[in-house]
Design an enzyme around this catalytic site. Structure first.
Site, PDB file in Angstrom:
ATOM      1  N   ALA A   1       3.213   1.635   2.835  1.00  0.00           N
ATOM      2  CA  ALA A   1       4.412   0.794   2.675  1.00  0.00           C
ATOM      3  C   ALA A   1       5.424   1.481   1.765  1.00  0.00           C
ATOM      4  CB  ALA A   1       4.030  -0.567   2.103  1.00  0.00           C
TER       5      ALA A   1
ATOM      6  N   HIS B   1       5.529   6.143  -2.795  1.00  0.00           N
ATOM      7  CA  HIS B   1       6.847   6.691  -3.137  1.00  0.00           C
ATOM      8  C   HIS B   1       6.700   8.140  -3.598  1.00  0.00           C
ATOM      9  CE1 HIS B   1       7.605   2.300  -4.567  1.00  0.00           C
ATOM     10  NE2 HIS B   1       7.878   2.411  -3.284  1.00  0.00           N
TER      11      HIS B   1
ATOM     12  N   CYS C   1       0.842  -1.197   0.000  1.00  0.00           N
ATOM     13  CA  CYS C   1       0.000   0.000   0.000  1.00  0.00           C
ATOM     14  C   CYS C   1       0.879   1.249   0.000  1.00  0.00           C
ATOM     15  CB  CYS C   1      -0.919  -0.009   1.205  1.00  0.00           C
ATOM     16  SG  CYS C   1      -0.040   0.179   2.772  1.00  0.00           S
TER      17      CYS C   1
ATOM     18  N   ARG D   1      13.137  -4.497   5.649  1.00  0.00           N
ATOM     19  CA  ARG D   1      13.839  -4.163   4.411  1.00  0.00           C
ATOM     20  C   ARG D   1      15.351  -4.302   4.512  1.00  0.00           C
ATOM     21  NH1 ARG D   1      12.561  -2.601  -0.735  1.00  0.00           N
ATOM     22  NH2 ARG D   1      13.552  -0.597  -0.495  1.00  0.00           N
TER      23      ARG D   1
HETATM   24  S1  SF4 Z   1      -1.157  -1.700   5.932  1.00  0.00           S
HETATM   25 FE1  SF4 Z   1      -2.192  -0.042   7.081  1.00  0.00          FE
HETATM   26  S2  SF4 Z   1      -1.939   1.768   5.796  1.00  0.00           S
HETATM   27 FE2  SF4 Z   1      -1.554  -0.013   4.476  1.00  0.00          FE
HETATM   28  S3  SF4 Z   1      -3.568  -0.516   3.530  1.00  0.00           S
HETATM   29 FE3  SF4 Z   1      -3.359  -1.770   5.403  1.00  0.00          FE
HETATM   30  S4  SF4 Z   1      -4.391  -0.529   6.988  1.00  0.00           S
HETATM   31 FE4  SF4 Z   1      -3.959   0.869   5.292  1.00  0.00          FE
END
Ligand code: SF4
Length: 504
Positions: free
Chosen positions: A76, A206, A73, A107
């Site tokens: 991330a 990014h 996402c 990472r």
């Molecule tokens: S990891 Fe967290 S920020 Fe990313 S999509 Fe899931 S809930 Fe949303």
């Protein structure tokens, strides 16, 4: 073995048809656009001596609900990739605890410093949202977290707020909190609107992270570092996250050819390196996908040129060193030649040892936004061949660049689903798959050697000449591991020929 469109390409096209035939019509129609076979093209930009193909697939499009996508996402992309490695800042995973906790320190961004004192990369900071924060808002809590960070870790040089999904959904004003706390603490506080639901993958994260550097670091701290002495050979390395020490293996080469690396973004980076980046002479981009945005901005606003480079494998390292040197004139060009010559014996020794063990082995890749093309020649330097490759979050310009690396007949898959990848691997049965942790164990259970190509499987570096030696060793260890000879159950193994028994 050599790929050619007539044989392998047609086989790969049949494989695509077979895989798509199991989808409902609508899904098949949508996924078809993301799967293709590279064909010899006539694009004019092929580097000298490189085969050129067209990888015509649709990319950077929302994944289909119901398929198993391997994407991450936007949070991330910002926290995990761009901002997380900046070592002297504290990065708050702002929202519920899970997003930060389950992505904690995955990472392998190496850094120098004392963790918890002046560097914080492997620590996990969260505002740990509870129901009341969702209902009544979390700005007060965020303020408290920032204050606590100043008390507990006074040597931090700044804070970033990495927004998780709920922050955007409830409309918290993290920008106002950042301005207020910047005034109070006199430190850089960067709000990053990288809520996970934004965009179609980590790629937008990014971009958002790059924009936050532009708006909250460059524009907010413009007058800092006036006493920084600029030099004629100052460069920023952009998009090297120092996975397993990659940036260190790269820096050696650049410094040996007479350049001064004044900033490394963002592996092992400090905030100061980012702040003074606009003073450099040239930006060198390794991961184009995650950091081209800020380089384009620096070009427009500060007039800094940028160029891409590739430090995977000796062919690309030499080509990249020569290309970088061109920006600095004959003296640096001569130095680049000296660096290439200096490491040639190391390259020769690595190739002499490992090429005979790896020659002709086939590889399928599925990685993020750079490596599906950048590592191809490193494998080829060892006599191996890429038969399939694809990106989790590549864009059209990534696939265009991929055409400069792959050969006619290579299978290309964008945002490949778990089902598709498994079927492609089953159909092709390469000698090695290079992908991520989610793919590792299913592939190994299929009896196929595997290397993690996001984190180097606890190894590395893979960049630079030193990295090439490790890369070659790791691929050999994976492929020629005797464990693969034990894969079949004893009763499924072929019985030895009667003649062989008689001779014993
Ligand atoms: S990891 Fe967290 S920020 Fe990313 S999509 Fe899931 S809930 Fe949303």
């Amino acid at each position: 073995m050599s790929l050619d469109y007539e044989n392998d390409g047609q086989l790969h096209e049949k494989l695509i048809e077979e895989v798509l035939s199991h989808y409902p019509d609508k899904t098949a129609k949508r996924r078809k656009k993301h799967l293709n076979v590279a064909k010899a093209g006539d694009a004019p930009e092929a580097a000298e001596g490189q085969a050129l193909s067209e990888c015509d697939v649709k990319s950077n499009i929302k994944s289909i609900p119901g398929v198993m996508t391997i994407r991450g996402c936007a949070y991330a992309g910002s926290k995990g990739v761009v901002w997380g490695p900046v070592k002297d800042m504290v990065h708050i995973s702002h929202g519920p605890v899970g997003c930060g906790q389950y992505s904690w320190s995955q990472r392998r961004n190496y850094y120098i410093g004392t963790t918890g004192i002046d560097t914080f990369v492997t620590m996990q900071f969260t505002s740990d949202f509870q129901e009341k924060d969702i209902v009544f808002g979390g700005d007060k809590k965020l303020e408290k977290v920032i204050d606590e960070i100043q008390d507990l870790f006074p040597l931090n040089n700044g804070v970033t707020i990495q927004s998780e999904c709920p922050i955007g959904l409830i409309g918290d004003d993290i920008e106002a909190v950042s301005r207020k706390k910047k005034k109070e603490h006199g430190k850089t506080i960067v709000p990053v609107r990288c809520e996970g639901f934004r965009g179609v993958s980590q790629s937008l994260g990014h971009h958002i992270a790059n924009d936050a550097i532009r708006d909250w670091v460059f524009d907010g701290n413009g007058n800092k570092h006036e006493d920084f002495e600029v030099g004629p050979y100052d460069v920023n390395v952009i998009g090297d996250y120092n996975i397993g020490g990659d940036a260190w293996a790269s820096r050696i080469l650049l410094e040996e050819m007479g350049l001064r690396v004044v900033g490394n973004w963002s592996g092992d980076a400090t905030l100061a390196e980012i702040e003074r980046a606009p003073k450099a002479k040239l930006n060198l981009i390794h991961c184009y996908r995650s950091m081209n945005y800020i380089c384009r901005h620096m070009e427009e606003k500060y007039g800094i040129a940028w160029t891409e480079y590739n430090f995977f494998g000796p062919s690309q390292i030499a080509a990249s060193l020569r290309n970088i040197a061109k920006y600095f004139g004959p003296e640096i060009e001569a130095n680049a030649e000296a660096v290439i010559a200096k490491y040639q014996p190391l390259v020769d020794a690595v190739v002499a040892k490992f090429r005979p063990r790896l020659e002709g082995k086939t590889v399928m890749l599925y990685v993020g936004g750079l490596r599906p093309r950048h590592v191809i020649t490193a494998y080829e330097d060892l006599g191996m061949e890429i038969v399939g490759t694809g990106y989790e979050f590549g864009h059209n310009d990534d696939y265009q660049r991929t055409g400069h690396y792959v050969k006619d007949g290579t299978l290309i898959y964008d945002d490949v689903t778990g089902y598709e990848l498994e079927k492609f691997i089953e159909g092709i049965r390469p000698d090695l798959v290079g992908s991520g942790i989610k793919e590792k164990y299913p592939v190994q259970k299929m009896g196929i050697p595997f290397r993690q190509m996001h984190s180097w499987d606890y190894s590395g570096p893979y960049h630079g000449y030193d990295g090439f030696a490790i890369f070659a060793r790791d691929m050999d260890l994976a492929i020629n591991n005797p464990v693969w000879g034990l894969y079949d159950a004893p009763w499924k193994k072929k019985a030895p020929a009667p003649m062989a028994i008689a001779a014993e």
